[in-house]
Scaffold this motif. Sequence first.
Motif, short mmCIF file in Angstrom:
data_model
loop_
_atom_site.label_atom_id
_atom_site.label_comp_id
_atom_site.label_asym_id
_atom_site.label_seq_id
_atom_site.Cartn_x
_atom_site.Cartn_y
_atom_site.Cartn_z
N GLN A 1 27.57 32.28 -8.70
CA GLN A 1 27.33 31.98 -9.75
C GLN A 1 26.40 30.47 -10.30
O GLN A 1 26.45 29.50 -10.43
CB GLN A 1 28.12 32.07 -10.69
CG GLN A 1 28.63 33.73 -11.10
CD GLN A 1 27.06 34.16 -11.76
OE1 GLN A 1 26.19 33.83 -12.35
NE2 GLN A 1 27.40 35.37 -10.99
N CYS A 2 27.64 30.00 -8.70
CA CYS A 2 27.38 28.33 -8.13
C CYS A 2 26.41 28.29 -6.86
O CYS A 2 26.89 28.42 -5.93
CB CYS A 2 28.18 27.41 -8.81
SG CYS A 2 28.03 25.52 -8.77
N ARG A 3 25.56 27.27 -6.98
CA ARG A 3 25.65 26.64 -5.39
C ARG A 3 25.20 24.80 -5.88
O ARG A 3 25.07 24.47 -6.70
CB ARG A 3 24.09 27.34 -5.08
CG ARG A 3 24.24 28.16 -4.65
CD ARG A 3 23.01 28.87 -3.94
NE ARG A 3 22.73 30.42 -3.85
CZ ARG A 3 21.49 31.35 -3.13
NH1 ARG A 3 21.13 30.73 -1.98
NH2 ARG A 3 21.81 32.58 -3.60
N VAL A 4 25.95 24.38 -4.48
CA VAL A 4 25.95 23.17 -4.33
C VAL A 4 24.96 22.14 -3.48
O VAL A 4 24.97 22.67 -2.57
CB VAL A 4 27.01 21.99 -4.73
CG1 VAL A 4 27.11 20.67 -4.58
CG2 VAL A 4 28.51 22.88 -5.63
N TYR A 5 24.21 21.60 -4.02
CA TYR A 5 23.48 21.24 -2.95
C TYR A 5 23.13 19.53 -2.81
O TYR A 5 22.92 18.32 -3.54
CB TYR A 5 22.04 21.10 -3.16
CG TYR A 5 21.67 22.57 -2.92
CD1 TYR A 5 21.33 22.66 -1.76
CD2 TYR A 5 21.42 23.07 -4.16
CE1 TYR A 5 19.95 24.36 -1.71
CE2 TYR A 5 21.34 24.62 -4.11
CZ TYR A 5 20.60 25.32 -2.73
OH TYR A 5 20.70 26.11 -3.02
N PRO A 6 24.02 18.94 -1.70
CA PRO A 6 24.37 17.20 -1.16
C PRO A 6 23.04 16.80 -0.89
O PRO A 6 22.42 16.81 -0.14
CB PRO A 6 25.88 17.16 -1.08
CG PRO A 6 25.57 18.70 -0.15
CD PRO A 6 24.65 19.64 -0.87
N TYR A 7 22.96 15.37 -1.84
CA TYR A 7 22.04 14.87 -0.60
C TYR A 7 22.51 13.01 -0.49
O TYR A 7 23.32 12.79 -1.75
CB TYR A 7 20.93 14.60 -1.68
CG TYR A 7 20.05 12.80 -1.73
CD1 TYR A 7 18.62 13.08 0.16
CD2 TYR A 7 19.96 11.97 -1.82
CE1 TYR A 7 18.36 12.61 0.61
CE2 TYR A 7 18.73 11.19 -1.39
CZ TYR A 7 18.46 11.52 0.14
OH TYR A 7 17.83 10.05 0.30
N VAL A 8 23.09 12.66 0.31
CA VAL A 8 23.42 11.13 0.65
C VAL A 8 22.68 9.93 0.73
O VAL A 8 22.54 9.61 1.38
CB VAL A 8 24.18 11.55 2.03
CG1 VAL A 8 25.30 10.69 2.47
CG2 VAL A 8 24.71 12.52 2.68
N ALA A 9 22.67 9.60 -0.52
CA ALA A 9 21.53 8.50 -0.59
C ALA A 9 21.54 7.53 -0.09
O ALA A 9 21.56 6.38 0.18
CB ALA A 9 21.52 8.54 -2.65
N GLY A 10 23.12 6.97 0.17
CA GLY A 10 24.03 5.79 0.96
C GLY A 10 23.09 5.43 1.78
O GLY A 10 22.65 4.07 2.31
N SER A 11 23.35 6.34 2.83
CA SER A 11 23.13 5.94 3.85
C SER A 11 21.51 5.72 4.14
O SER A 11 20.91 5.08 5.20
CB SER A 11 23.08 7.88 4.47
OG SER A 11 22.17 9.00 4.14
N ALA A 12 20.52 6.44 3.18
CA ALA A 12 19.16 5.61 3.59
C ALA A 12 18.96 4.16 2.75
O ALA A 12 17.78 3.36 3.48
CB ALA A 12 17.82 6.35 2.40
N VAL A 13 20.21 4.16 1.90
CA VAL A 13 20.02 2.36 1.95
C VAL A 13 20.07 1.71 3.43
O VAL A 13 19.96 0.71 3.74
CB VAL A 13 21.07 2.22 0.90
CG1 VAL A 13 21.27 0.32 0.45
CG2 VAL A 13 20.62 2.78 -0.77
N LEU A 14 21.51 2.16 3.77
CA LEU A 14 21.87 1.04 5.60
C LEU A 14 20.59 1.78 5.85
O LEU A 14 20.09 0.72 6.80
CB LEU A 14 22.90 2.58 5.68
CG LEU A 14 23.98 2.34 5.09
CD1 LEU A 14 25.69 3.02 5.77
CD2 LEU A 14 24.78 0.57 4.78
N LYS A 15 20.14 2.78 6.32
CA LYS A 15 18.58 2.85 6.93
C LYS A 15 17.85 1.81 7.20
O LYS A 15 17.46 1.44 8.21
CB LYS A 15 18.18 3.96 7.34
CG LYS A 15 19.55 5.32 8.35
CD LYS A 15 19.22 6.12 8.08
CE LYS A 15 19.83 7.75 8.41
NZ LYS A 15 19.04 9.22 8.43
N TYR A 16 17.18 1.98 6.24
CA TYR A 16 16.58 0.88 5.43
C TYR A 16 15.95 0.16 4.93
O TYR A 16 15.46 -0.33 4.26
CB TYR A 16 14.86 2.83 5.02
CG TYR A 16 15.14 3.32 5.33
CD1 TYR A 16 15.13 3.51 6.90
CD2 TYR A 16 15.78 4.75 4.84
CE1 TYR A 16 14.41 4.76 7.83
CE2 TYR A 16 15.45 6.58 5.81
CZ TYR A 16 14.85 5.92 6.59
OH TYR A 16 14.70 7.18 7.74
#
Length: 223
Positions: free
Chosen positions: A81-96
């Motif tokens: 009944q549930c799926r979780v999709y993570p997105y690591v926004a912090g790494s983009a801040v470090l990369k770019y």
Amino acid sequence: MKYRYTIIICFISIITGVNGQSIPPSLEENLKMINVEFTPNQQYTVTPSDSKFGTYACDDKNCPLWKLTIIHAELIHSDGQCRVYPYVAGSAVLKYGKVIQDNPDLFGATEPMNMSYNRIKSNFKYGKLLSAASEQDIEDLKMMLHYYPREEARSLFNADYMLSYPYNMAGMVCKENLTRARGVVIGKDGMDIFLYFIMSDTGIKDFDKYLTDFKGTFWFKDK
């Protein structure tokens, strides 16, 4: 012989990942960048993936989940009944970070947490399309977000802050039974992770429990 067998089992456990589940390389790499530990929840199965760049939550461009753009893993609850999709926004801040700082007109406010409002703005389809969140956009968006007490953020993820908001599934049914969604943002020192809880009509009634049971799955390490 018994000792040798134990060593072999331990070795297999290590190479197949924590709790017998392999961690998608895109998730592992991006979490490492922001100093976050991932411990697969026993109630969830991590979908195997060999992508180093992440993937889309759905292949159908007409599906609301496709509009989440890149996510780093799919975790499927045992109750279906549930799926979780993570997105690591912090790494983009470090990369770019340098690119972001040099192009404020394109990315808007350059504070790390404010950068996350760009994604929240996109999730809401709020304001001018394909533009960064302005200071006024951020103030407006804050009115539509639920902020959790800091103590709860620390207890669940050792985060400094945590917020949630509804994600519009546009009345559609995706992946057989997914109809409702909540976005959850957790962060520490401006390094944020988006957790998209996508649920059925039955699952949405247990959202608070799904979130609480997710305790410790992502853990911000202290410096």
